[in-house]
Design a protein around this motif. Structure first.
Motif, PDB file in Angstrom:
ATOM      1  N   ARG A   1      55.962 -21.363 -10.208  1.00  0.00           N
ATOM      2  CA  ARG A   1      55.291 -21.572  -8.928  1.00  0.00           C
ATOM      3  C   ARG A   1      55.696 -22.904  -8.294  1.00  0.00           C
ATOM      4  O   ARG A   1      55.884 -22.998  -7.078  1.00  0.00           O
ATOM      5  N   VAL A   2      55.837 -23.932  -9.109  1.00  0.00           N
ATOM      6  CA  VAL A   2      56.148 -25.255  -8.578  1.00  0.00           C
ATOM      7  C   VAL A   2      57.602 -25.367  -8.148  1.00  0.00           C
ATOM      8  O   VAL A   2      57.924 -25.892  -7.070  1.00  0.00           O
ATOM      9  N   PHE A   3      58.507 -24.866  -8.975  1.00  0.00           N
ATOM     10  CA  PHE A   3      59.929 -25.127  -8.737  1.00  0.00           C
ATOM     11  C   PHE A   3      60.708 -23.923  -8.206  1.00  0.00           C
ATOM     12  O   PHE A   3      61.870 -24.062  -7.844  1.00  0.00           O
ATOM     13  N   ARG A   4      60.102 -22.748  -8.214  1.00  0.00           N
ATOM     14  CA  ARG A   4      60.693 -21.537  -7.649  1.00  0.00           C
ATOM     15  C   ARG A   4      62.135 -21.335  -8.123  1.00  0.00           C
ATOM     16  O   ARG A   4      62.385 -21.193  -9.310  1.00  0.00           O
TER      17      ARG A   4
ATOM     18  N   TRP B   1      62.012 -33.046  -4.255  1.00  0.00           N
ATOM     19  CA  TRP B   1      61.141 -31.909  -4.553  1.00  0.00           C
ATOM     20  C   TRP B   1      60.938 -31.775  -6.058  1.00  0.00           C
ATOM     21  O   TRP B   1      59.812 -31.646  -6.547  1.00  0.00           O
ATOM     22  N   ILE B   2      62.020 -31.826  -6.816  1.00  0.00           N
ATOM     23  CA  ILE B   2      61.915 -31.708  -8.278  1.00  0.00           C
ATOM     24  C   ILE B   2      61.163 -32.899  -8.855  1.00  0.00           C
ATOM     25  O   ILE B   2      60.292 -32.741  -9.730  1.00  0.00           O
TER      26      ILE B   2
ATOM     27  N   ASP C   1      58.847 -34.818  -7.449  1.00  0.00           N
ATOM     28  CA  ASP C   1      57.421 -34.706  -7.153  1.00  0.00           C
ATOM     29  C   ASP C   1      56.765 -33.591  -7.954  1.00  0.00           C
ATOM     30  O   ASP C   1      55.597 -33.688  -8.340  1.00  0.00           O
ATOM     31  N   GLY C   2      57.531 -32.495  -8.215  1.00  0.00           N
ATOM     32  CA  GLY C   2      57.008 -31.433  -9.063  1.00  0.00           C
ATOM     33  C   GLY C   2      56.776 -31.900 -10.481  1.00  0.00           C
ATOM     34  O   GLY C   2      55.773 -31.540 -11.115  1.00  0.00           O
TER      35      GLY C   2
ATOM     36  N   ALA D   1      53.665 -33.852 -10.667  1.00  0.00           N
ATOM     37  CA  ALA D   1      52.502 -32.959 -10.702  1.00  0.00           C
ATOM     38  C   ALA D   1      52.275 -32.420 -12.108  1.00  0.00           C
ATOM     39  O   ALA D   1      51.125 -32.323 -12.567  1.00  0.00           O
TER      40      ALA D   1
END
Length: 897
Positions: free
Chosen positions: A590-593, A638-639, A641-642, A645
């Motif tokens: 879900r986070v990294f698709r 994006w990665i 920040d994922g 999380a």
């Protein structure tokens, strides 16, 4: 002379009273034990030399040799010893708790708004004297108090014969009466009256006062402290402007606002009949000599002023004509910029100061005034100067790298203080610069007071972890954690300020002397102050040093929960599962698709089933930050920040001090771990969460704050205001009401969670009202930020139909400003940008360029400047008249007497 003090005060078993004489600086100089008589009157007798002119003192309660509590000490009792024929003083005092109108005793009111000159009592020539002492804080500037009554001694109710009183202390008036001029009836009736500066006569409200006339022998003076005088004078409400000093602009500025510009801004505030000028912190933040030092809430010294604020116009000219011309050309270039070029400005000012120091420094540092400054400030100034020298010569503020100087050595003070040594010559420049800054800021303060303007400063909650304060007095700091704030409207990940947390127990053990020195130093320059993040005095959001964001923080101190307590709510406490990041395959997908497999291969280790863990080299936010340093593509961010999380996806955080205690992770309901719980467990966790954050710690945090704040708010006479926004526990209001601290009220951030917008009419009087702070969008920016929210405000608070106009028109901005001014708050202080929003011809064309700070960005460049000169603002009569009209209509104008 003999003095007999009397005080009626009820104590409990084990308590005794003491009388404490204070010196001219307000410090306890001598203590006298008191004895209790049968009628619960405590007495104390002392003999003083005839050369003593007055005694200042307060009472305290002692238990077992320790002071348990004391009177309000911002204003102590004062006894004038002026009786020519008096050899004995019989004094009856009243215990003084902090009054509800304590703000009227602040220097903001006594020295600025209601400025009056204190008088000296004439020597009393009566053989038998009755002295009346009364406090009348309501009186405005220019008022004169008097006493009138039925006896000849008080004018026999004829106002013109009333006995004029002398204000011998802040808001405290005295009059000596001849006891022989009273009829022998045993009692007398009287009232206090006051003449205004317009010649009007005000009579005290209520029934006549009645006083039993004392018996006295020749040579005795009977002193009676009476209940406060009360007149039908309404509370004063003041208007003001908030602008950082660095944002000021005049024609002669050097690319940044300075202390000379501050005086010009005082002129504009006074011209428009405002009474308050609020600024951001002015302390030195010079750490790297780059623009990142522009953050004013990360000071390297709580005492030193920032060299960027020096007004070079007040210094002697540069003797070298060529160099002087170069500097003038550079000044014009920098001053023409729309925003501050922090690095160019500070490099240029430092060069200028070094030139002037070579020219004038030696002579200045031989003056009596400079020596006095050194003597008064030596405690902090000498370490600060050495710190700056080491910072600049070694090229870093990481003092762990300063070989042989990893910490301040008190043994170095002598050589650094001796003008004959090489060590002194190495640091003398920094002494000189701080002296110049001190004199200029002190002059600006005196100028503001003379114009009736309250200068309001700002005390940041934290200090730079690599600053001089930490290097000089490390015992007061915890370097293994970072101060910040939990998630709020400004930042969903919380705020990590990177500042060290305080060792509060160590500070409390020595009576909070570090803070007292800090507040008292600030009182040299300000008459009011804002406590930044007052919640930090109750508990701070402490974040592990391994974190970048604030989600894994915990309140410190706080009452952590044991396993048994957690399970008492019915939630089976699975320690390993709840305290380590929850990384299931569905979470990764879900986070990294489309990058999920890449993330699994590079950053994760498989544990069991579909559960993963971060590899050891990426298992903290700091490690993740380091791994992505220099990678700025959208995919990399994006990665990164994922992964942040994932690292914070826990349900509970282990207590830093007790590994067997736990804290619910802030906003854990947004976690994947929470999402994976059964619905019944979610309900149990929510009960734990709500009890922990909103009920469990209330009394505990109240007691923590009351160990610190009472001594600090009474350390000076500045008006105390506080920024009490954010995740505010109930106990904050308890403490602020008890200590009479002004709250901060923002209509778009109401204290009542049930409201979308606050009701301005319900603002408490003891508060500061504003629409925007330096951390928020300005009024114009906010108006266009969320059209739906704006529409709601337009309809529900401005009572207008139809669609709200965008961008914000001047006439509507004026209506919003008028509503803020009309609220009951004592102070209404608006951003200069919001004042300017009412004039479409004057305001900055680009509303987006008005922002001062963006809290969610820890690397924000603080460089906002006024887009017009203060001289031009002063000359804009129509605009200034509009502001005066708004202030007058709201009842906040100058002649509010």
């Amino acid at each position: 002379m003999n003095i007999l003090f009397n005080l009626q005060y009820a104590t409990v078993f084990g308590e005794t009273l003491q009388l404490n004489v204070v010196d001219r600086n307000g410090a306890k100089a001598q203590t006298y034990g008191m004895n209790m008589t049968a009628d619960k009157t405590w007495t104390c007798q002392m003999a003083v030399d005839a050369s003593v002119t007055h005694i200042d003192y307060y009472f305290s309660v002692d238990r077992g040799g320790q002071e348990e509590r004391h009177e309000w000490t911002t204003i102590t009792h004062r006894l004038e010893l002026n009786g020519k024929k008096t050899d004995t003083y019989l004094v009856s005092n009243r215990w003084q708790d902090i009054p509800g109108d304590s703000y009227l005793y602040s220097s903001a009111f006594t020295d600025c708004v209601n400025r009056r000159n204190h008088g000296r009592m004439k020597a009393s020539a009566y053989a038998k004297t009755l002295r009346l002492v009364v406090r009348a804080p309501q009186l405005r500037g220019g008022c004169q108090l008097a006493v009138v009554g039925e006896d000849k001694a008080m004018g026999q109710w004829i106002a013109d014969k009333a006995v004029r009183m002398v204000e011998h202390n802040h808001n405290e008036w005295v009059a000596d009466l001849n006891l022989r001029d009273f009829a022998n009836t045993g009692t007398t009736e009287f009232k206090f009256v006051a003449w205004t500066d317009k010649g009007d006569l005000l009579w005290e409200t209520g029934a006549n006062r009645r006083l039993e006339l004392p018996m006295a022998d020749n040579g005795q003076m009977v002193v009676r402290e009476l209940d406060q005088a009360f007149f039908e004078i309404y509370n004063e409400r003041l208007a003001g402007t908030l602008i950082p000093v660095f944002s000021l602009r005049t024609r002669g500025s050097f690319g940044v606002g300075d202390f000379g510009d501050l005086k010009r801004m005082v002129d504009w505030v006074a011209e428009t009949e405002q009474r308050v000028l609020q600024v951001l912190p002015i302390n030195d933040t010079t750490s790297t000599h780059t623009w990142t030092d522009s953050y004013p809430y990360s000071a390297i010294s709580i005492f030193a002023l920032h060299p960027q604020f020096v007004d070079l116009r007040q210094l002697p000219p540069i003797a070298d004509k060529k160099k002087a011309a170069e500097m003038e050309a550079l000044r014009k270039k920098l001053n023409a910029l729309s925003q501050i070029d922090y690095e160019q400005v500070n490099n240029a000012k430092t060069e200028y100061l070094r030139i002037i120091f070579q020219q004038e420094g030696e002579a200045v540092m031989k003056t009596t005034d400079f020596r006095k400054f050194m003597a008064e400030n030596e405690h902090w100034l000498v370490p600060y100067a050495q710190y700056c020298h080491l910072r600049d010569t070694l090229g870093t503020v990481d003092f762990s790298q300063w070989k042989g100087h990893e910490q301040w050595h008190e043994a170095d003070r002598g050589a650094l203080r001796n003008p004959r040594t090489e060590e002194y010559r190495e640091v003398a420049f920094y002494y000189y610069v701080q002296y110049v800054l001190h004199k200029q800021m002190q002059e600006a303060h005196e100028y503001a007071k003379a114009r009736g303007v309250v200068l309001k400063g700002d005390i940041p909650i934290g200090v730079n972890r690599c600053g001089c304060d930490v290097w000089h007095e490390p015992q007061y700091f915890n370097l293994n954690s970072q101060a910040g704030a939990p998630p709020d409207a400004f930042s969903v990940n919380g705020q990590n300020w990177g500042l060290p947390t305080y060792n509060w127990q160590r500070m409390i053990d020595d009576g909070c002397q570090w803070w007292i020195r800090r507040f008292q130093n600030m009182a040299k320059y300000f008459d009011a102050y804002r406590i930044d993040h007052v919640l930090g005095f109750f508990r701070i959001w402490a974040i592990p040093i391994t974190c970048v964001h604030g989600l894994l923080g915990q309140f410190a101190p706080a009452l952590g929960m044991s396993r048994e307590e957690i399970e008492g709510y019915g939630l089976h406490f699975q320690e390993q599962l709840f305290t380590t990041p929850f990384i299931a395959r569905w979470v990764v997908d879900r986070v990294f698709r489309e990058h999920a497999q890449e993330v699994i291969d590079t950053y994760l280790d498989h544990q069991h089933d579909d559960i993963y863990a971060l590899k050891p080299q990426y298992d903290t936010e700091r490690k993740i930050e380091a791994a992505f340093k220099g990678k700025n593509s959208d995919v990399d961010i994006w990665i990164r920040d994922g992964l942040y999380a994932l690292a914070s996806d826990v349900l509970f955080v282990r207590d830093y001090n007790d590994p067997n205690k736990f804290h619910p992770r802030i906003t854990a309901q947004l976690n994947f771990m929470y999402e994976a719980l059964y619905d019944s467990d979610k309900e149990k966790f929510n009960r734990i969460y709500n009890d922990y954050y909103y009920r469990r710690n209330n009394n505990f945090w109240y007691n923590e704050a009351m160990k610190k704040l009472p001594v600090l708010v009474q350390a000076t006479r500045m008006l105390v205001c506080a920024e009490d926004l954010g995740m505010v526990p109930d106990c904050v209001a308890w403490v602020m009401n008890e200590l009479r601290i002004l709250s901060l009220e923002l209509q778009q951030m109401p204290k009542d969670p049930k409201l979308t917008f606050g009701d301005l009419a319900r603002n408490p009087y003891r508060s500061v009202c504003t629409f925007s702070t330096h951390d928020m969008p300005t009024l114009r920016q906010w108006w266009d930020e969320d059209y739906n929210r704006t529409q709601d405000y337009y309809a529900s608070k401005l009572y207008r139909g139809g669609a709200a106009p965008h961008p914000l028109p001047g006439w509507l901005a004026k209506e919003i400003v008028s509503a803020q001014l009309s609220c009951p708050s004592m102070l209404c202080v608006l951003l200069l940008q919001d004042w300017m929003a009412i004039d479409e011809q004057l305001r900055l064309p680009d509303a987006g360029a008005e922002r001062i700070n963006i809290p969610a960005n820890p690397h924000h460049y603080w460089r906002y400047r006024m887009h017009i000169n203060i001289e031009d603002l002063l000359a804009n009569t129509p605009y200034n008249n509009t502001i005066k009209d708004l202030i007058t209509e709201a009842g906040r104008h100058l002649n509010n007497k």
